[in-house]
Motif scaffolding. Structure first.
Motif, PDB file in Angstrom:
ATOM      1  N   LYS A  70      -5.439 -11.886   0.467  1.00  0.00           N
ATOM      2  CA  LYS A  70      -5.164 -12.954   1.768  1.00  0.00           C
ATOM      3  C   LYS A  70      -6.275 -14.162   1.646  1.00  0.00           C
ATOM      4  O   LYS A  70      -6.180 -15.082   1.798  1.00  0.00           O
ATOM      5  N   ARG A  71      -7.616 -13.587   0.999  1.00  0.00           N
ATOM      6  CA  ARG A  71      -8.561 -14.551   0.964  1.00  0.00           C
ATOM      7  C   ARG A  71      -8.243 -15.495  -0.135  1.00  0.00           C
ATOM      8  O   ARG A  71      -9.064 -16.641  -0.343  1.00  0.00           O
ATOM      9  N   LEU A  72      -7.287 -15.099  -0.972  1.00  0.00           N
ATOM     10  CA  LEU A  72      -7.214 -16.186  -2.385  1.00  0.00           C
ATOM     11  C   LEU A  72      -5.819 -17.070  -1.896  1.00  0.00           C
ATOM     12  O   LEU A  72      -5.822 -18.020  -2.682  1.00  0.00           O
ATOM     13  N   ILE A  73      -5.080 -16.508  -0.994  1.00  0.00           N
ATOM     14  CA  ILE A  73      -3.661 -17.381  -1.204  1.00  0.00           C
ATOM     15  C   ILE A  73      -3.629 -18.683  -0.734  1.00  0.00           C
ATOM     16  O   ILE A  73      -4.436 -18.944   0.253  1.00  0.00           O
ATOM     17  N   GLY A  74      -3.068 -19.282  -1.392  1.00  0.00           N
ATOM     18  CA  GLY A  74      -3.066 -20.862  -0.936  1.00  0.00           C
ATOM     19  C   GLY A  74      -4.144 -21.670  -1.475  1.00  0.00           C
ATOM     20  O   GLY A  74      -4.506 -22.818  -0.863  1.00  0.00           O
ATOM     21  N   ARG A  75      -5.110 -21.083  -2.072  1.00  0.00           N
ATOM     22  CA  ARG A  75      -6.425 -21.525  -2.492  1.00  0.00           C
ATOM     23  C   ARG A  75      -6.520 -22.224  -3.946  1.00  0.00           C
ATOM     24  O   ARG A  75      -5.754 -21.635  -4.928  1.00  0.00           O
ATOM     25  N   LYS A  76      -7.512 -23.213  -4.384  1.00  0.00           N
ATOM     26  CA  LYS A  76      -7.639 -23.654  -5.621  1.00  0.00           C
ATOM     27  C   LYS A  76      -8.561 -22.658  -6.337  1.00  0.00           C
ATOM     28  O   LYS A  76      -9.818 -22.089  -5.794  1.00  0.00           O
ATOM     29  N   PHE A  77      -8.659 -22.635  -7.755  1.00  0.00           N
ATOM     30  CA  PHE A  77      -9.569 -21.811  -8.576  1.00  0.00           C
ATOM     31  C   PHE A  77     -10.948 -22.195  -8.215  1.00  0.00           C
ATOM     32  O   PHE A  77     -11.919 -21.277  -8.372  1.00  0.00           O
ATOM     33  N   ASP A  78     -11.128 -23.624  -8.328  1.00  0.00           N
ATOM     34  CA  ASP A  78     -12.433 -24.063  -8.175  1.00  0.00           C
ATOM     35  C   ASP A  78     -12.950 -24.332  -6.665  1.00  0.00           C
ATOM     36  O   ASP A  78     -14.264 -24.898  -6.408  1.00  0.00           O
ATOM     37  N   SER A  79     -12.264 -23.718  -5.760  1.00  0.00           N
ATOM     38  CA  SER A  79     -12.744 -24.025  -4.363  1.00  0.00           C
ATOM     39  C   SER A  79     -13.961 -23.121  -3.891  1.00  0.00           C
ATOM     40  O   SER A  79     -13.959 -22.064  -4.727  1.00  0.00           O
ATOM     41  N   PRO A  80     -14.834 -23.543  -3.135  1.00  0.00           N
ATOM     42  CA  PRO A  80     -16.032 -22.778  -2.735  1.00  0.00           C
ATOM     43  C   PRO A  80     -15.814 -21.369  -2.328  1.00  0.00           C
ATOM     44  O   PRO A  80     -16.439 -20.351  -2.572  1.00  0.00           O
ATOM     45  N   GLU A  81     -14.577 -21.123  -1.767  1.00  0.00           N
ATOM     46  CA  GLU A  81     -14.193 -20.056  -1.099  1.00  0.00           C
ATOM     47  C   GLU A  81     -13.894 -19.006  -2.187  1.00  0.00           C
ATOM     48  O   GLU A  81     -14.070 -17.915  -2.115  1.00  0.00           O
ATOM     49  N   VAL A  82     -13.374 -19.510  -3.283  1.00  0.00           N
ATOM     50  CA  VAL A  82     -12.594 -18.503  -4.608  1.00  0.00           C
ATOM     51  C   VAL A  82     -14.048 -18.417  -5.239  1.00  0.00           C
ATOM     52  O   VAL A  82     -14.350 -17.203  -5.927  1.00  0.00           O
ATOM     53  N   GLU A  83     -14.902 -19.351  -5.398  1.00  0.00           N
ATOM     54  CA  GLU A  83     -16.274 -18.822  -5.982  1.00  0.00           C
ATOM     55  C   GLU A  83     -16.867 -17.452  -5.571  1.00  0.00           C
ATOM     56  O   GLU A  83     -17.498 -16.878  -6.090  1.00  0.00           O
ATOM     57  N   GLU A  84     -16.817 -17.684  -4.226  1.00  0.00           N
ATOM     58  CA  GLU A  84     -17.615 -16.645  -3.237  1.00  0.00           C
ATOM     59  C   GLU A  84     -16.888 -15.326  -3.625  1.00  0.00           C
ATOM     60  O   GLU A  84     -17.289 -14.328  -3.972  1.00  0.00           O
ATOM     61  N   ALA A  85     -15.448 -15.437  -3.698  1.00  0.00           N
ATOM     62  CA  ALA A  85     -14.378 -14.263  -3.689  1.00  0.00           C
ATOM     63  C   ALA A  85     -14.886 -13.501  -5.005  1.00  0.00           C
ATOM     64  O   ALA A  85     -14.793 -12.322  -5.352  1.00  0.00           O
ATOM     65  N   LYS A  86     -14.961 -14.613  -6.383  1.00  0.00           N
ATOM     66  CA  LYS A  86     -15.209 -14.098  -7.612  1.00  0.00           C
ATOM     67  C   LYS A  86     -16.311 -13.173  -7.715  1.00  0.00           C
ATOM     68  O   LYS A  86     -16.437 -12.144  -8.452  1.00  0.00           O
ATOM     69  N   LYS A  87     -17.229 -13.444  -6.973  1.00  0.00           N
ATOM     70  CA  LYS A  87     -18.540 -12.359  -6.840  1.00  0.00           C
ATOM     71  C   LYS A  87     -18.330 -10.890  -6.411  1.00  0.00           C
ATOM     72  O   LYS A  87     -18.786 -10.214  -6.815  1.00  0.00           O
TER      73      LYS A  87
END
Ligand code: AMP
Length: 524
Positions: A70-87
């Motif tokens: 749910k943290r990823l749904i509807g988001r872009k790969f390069d969005s700051p939120e996804v940057e955070e999730a990648k870690k």
């Protein structure tokens, strides 16, 4: 009439409810639990596991176990939120050709919508097994702060799972429906919702069966997992200090530490001290290493105090938007598992000078509210007739020199429709670009871009003469449609915003065909 189910599709846990004689009831999952971990796992022998089964083998299979999608749904790969999730996530994330986030499992790209669809399909199967009938209609909840793309992606997930979404409603609003039904009185309510991934605060008024949302605010990246991460970092640092070993890149150890930290955090809501015991967490030339550590409630509070306090300015803003003060609130309803933390409850109680409502299960109330909304739509809950929700962000278009003209203000009651007239900035301009933005900053580039389209064929005229009417329309699910019309020619262009991101209608149809309903044990 077949049942409509209400689904709380949570970051960490999901829950499903239905109406039984006009009262919401939770449907247990196939393992008999009232909540289902929002976890999907792909085993090496080609099985897809969901819920408790998937969670149980997360440690052994971290790269193929998808949590917190749910943290990823509807988001872009390069969005700051996804940057955070990648870690944080042990599975691989990749970019789709349109820049959307995708999950890579065994060299196959899977969209977050498909993962959510697998969870929804499982919940659908649980409901069908429990009710003994086919279920095809649902009300699904999303965080109040979910934007247009996230809402549409959630609807797409349901569609892939073979569910018709009667309505997407905001989680806090759903909670207030369930609360309002139970308390049956006129009051002003603050719903404080902190689950695994997100935080929302919603202020609403309940009056004679009308649920009127006055304002909503929140942070889509503030939730229980952030509390877990603080504990994880503390354990990692401590272990490194003691042994010189860095476990932060070891996916297997990290998953064990993460699970133990989350468990300890939950226990510390009920006891003052607990122990984290992880034998054989690593080995070096001197032998096996273990983590054995006591942690007190005070230490956890120390590590996470700023996370709790991050909610206060957001609550203040929501109150200001509703033109209310803390003392005007009659009831505080806490939703989401993280609100069990005593320190958080205390900070909220101190802020409002009032104890939160007790006797409400924060894990179940959202699904119950969704089931009630299903009943309202189907006309079986006639005394609770009206739910007036709001849009969480301002929406508008880019204007000259990086300017931003808001067309629909945040906290406007939905559904809504508004038209504003614009004009050209150059002589004989025959085309205008409508760039749709979401946010509150007066500088266009500081807001979130939702997409754009061109209105072409404008009749040549001096700058400032043509009249271009831009219409914004938000439906009851909170999804936006924008159109622009040249008044002189009547020429019109429009788009549903989700086409700028997410899956296309065609892709959803293909995935729907491909998706196999969740098979119940023993059924072919
Ligand atoms: P939800 O998304 O509402 O299911 O909330 C899940 C979040 O609540 C997770 O981060 C859990 O760790 C957290 N949670 C569940 N129970 C407790 C508890 N007793 N104390 C603190 N946090 C909890």
């Amino acid at each position: 009439m077949s049942h409509v189910i209400g689904i709380d599709l949570g970051t960490t846990y999901s829950c499903v409810a239905y109406l039984k004689q006009n009262k919401p009831e939770i449907i247990p999952n196939l393992d008999g639990h009232v909540v289902t971990p929002s976890v999907v796992s792909f085993t090496t022998d080609g099985q897809v596991l969901v819920g408790n089964l998937a969670q149980r083998q997360a440690v052994a299979n971290p790269e193929r176990t998808i949590t917190a999608v749910k943290r990823l749904i509807g988001r872009k790969f390069d969005s700051p939120e996804v940057e955070e999730a990648k870690k944080r996530v042990p599975y691989r994330l990749e970019a789709a050709p349109n820049g959307d986030i995708m999950i890579m499992v065994d060299n196959q790209l899977i969209s977050p919508q498909e993962i959510s669809a697998i969870i929804l399909s499982y919940l659908k199967a649980c409901a069908e097994a429990y009710l003994g009938e086919k279920v095809s209609e649902a009300v699904i909840t999303v965080p109040a702060h979910f934007n247009d793309h996230q809402r549409q992606a959630t609807k797409d997930a349901a569609s892939i799972a073979g569910l018709e979404v009667l309505r997407v409603i905001n989680e806090p609003t759903a909670a207030s429906l369930a609360f309002g039904l139970e308390s049956n009185k006129n009051c002003r309510v603050a719903v404080f919702d902190m689950g695994g991934g997100t935080f929302d605060i919603t202020i609403l008024e309940i009056q004679d069966g009308v649920f009127n949302v006055l304002s909503t605010n929140g942070d889509t990246f503030l939730g229980g997992e952030d509390f877990d991460n603080r504990l994880v970092s503390w354990l990692l640092e401590d272990f490194k200090k003691e042994t010189g070993l860095d476990l932060s890149q070891n996916k297997f150890s990290l998953q064990r530490i993460r699970e133990a930290a989350e468990r300890a955090k939950r226990e510390l809501s009920f006891v003052f001290e607990t122990e984290i015991n992880l034998p054989f967490i690593a080995v070096d030339e001197s032998g096996s290493k273990h983590i054995l550590k006591k942690i007190s409630r005070y230490k956890l509070e120390d590590l996470t105090r700023d996370l709790v306090w991050k909610t206060i300015p957001l609550i203040e803003q929501a109150l200001e938007d509703a033109r209310l003060r803390p003392e005007n609130i009659d009831e505080i309803v806490l939703v989401g598992g993280q609100t069990r933390m005593p320190y958080l409850r205390q900070v909220v109680a101190d802020f409002f000078h009032k104890e939160p409502r007790s006797g409400i299960d924060p894990d179940l109330i959202v699904a119950m509210g969704a089931a009630i909304q299903g009943g309202i739509i189907k006309g079986v809950m006639t005394d609770l007739a009206i739910l007036l929700d709001v849009t969480p962000f301002s929406l508008g278009i880019e204007t000259e020199n990086d300017g931003y003209q808001i067309i629909i203000e945040k906290n406007t009651t939905i559904p809504t429709r508004k038209t504003m007239a614009f004009t050209t900035v150059e002589h004989n301009q025959v085309r205008v670009r409508i760039h749709v933005l979401e946010g509150e900053n007066p500088v266009a580039s500081m807001n979130k871009s939702l997409g754009w389209f061109d209105l072409i064929g404008i009749e040549p005229a001096p700058a400032g003469v043509p009249q271009i009417d831009v219409t914004f329309e938000i439906d009851a699910d909170g999804i936006l449609r924008v159109s622009a019309r040249d008044a002189a020619t009547g020429r019109e262009q429009g788009m549903e915003i989700h086409y700028a991101a997410g899956l296309t209608r065609g892709e959803v149809e293909i995935l729907k065909e491909k998706h196999r309903p969740f098979a119940l044990p023993g059924k072919k």
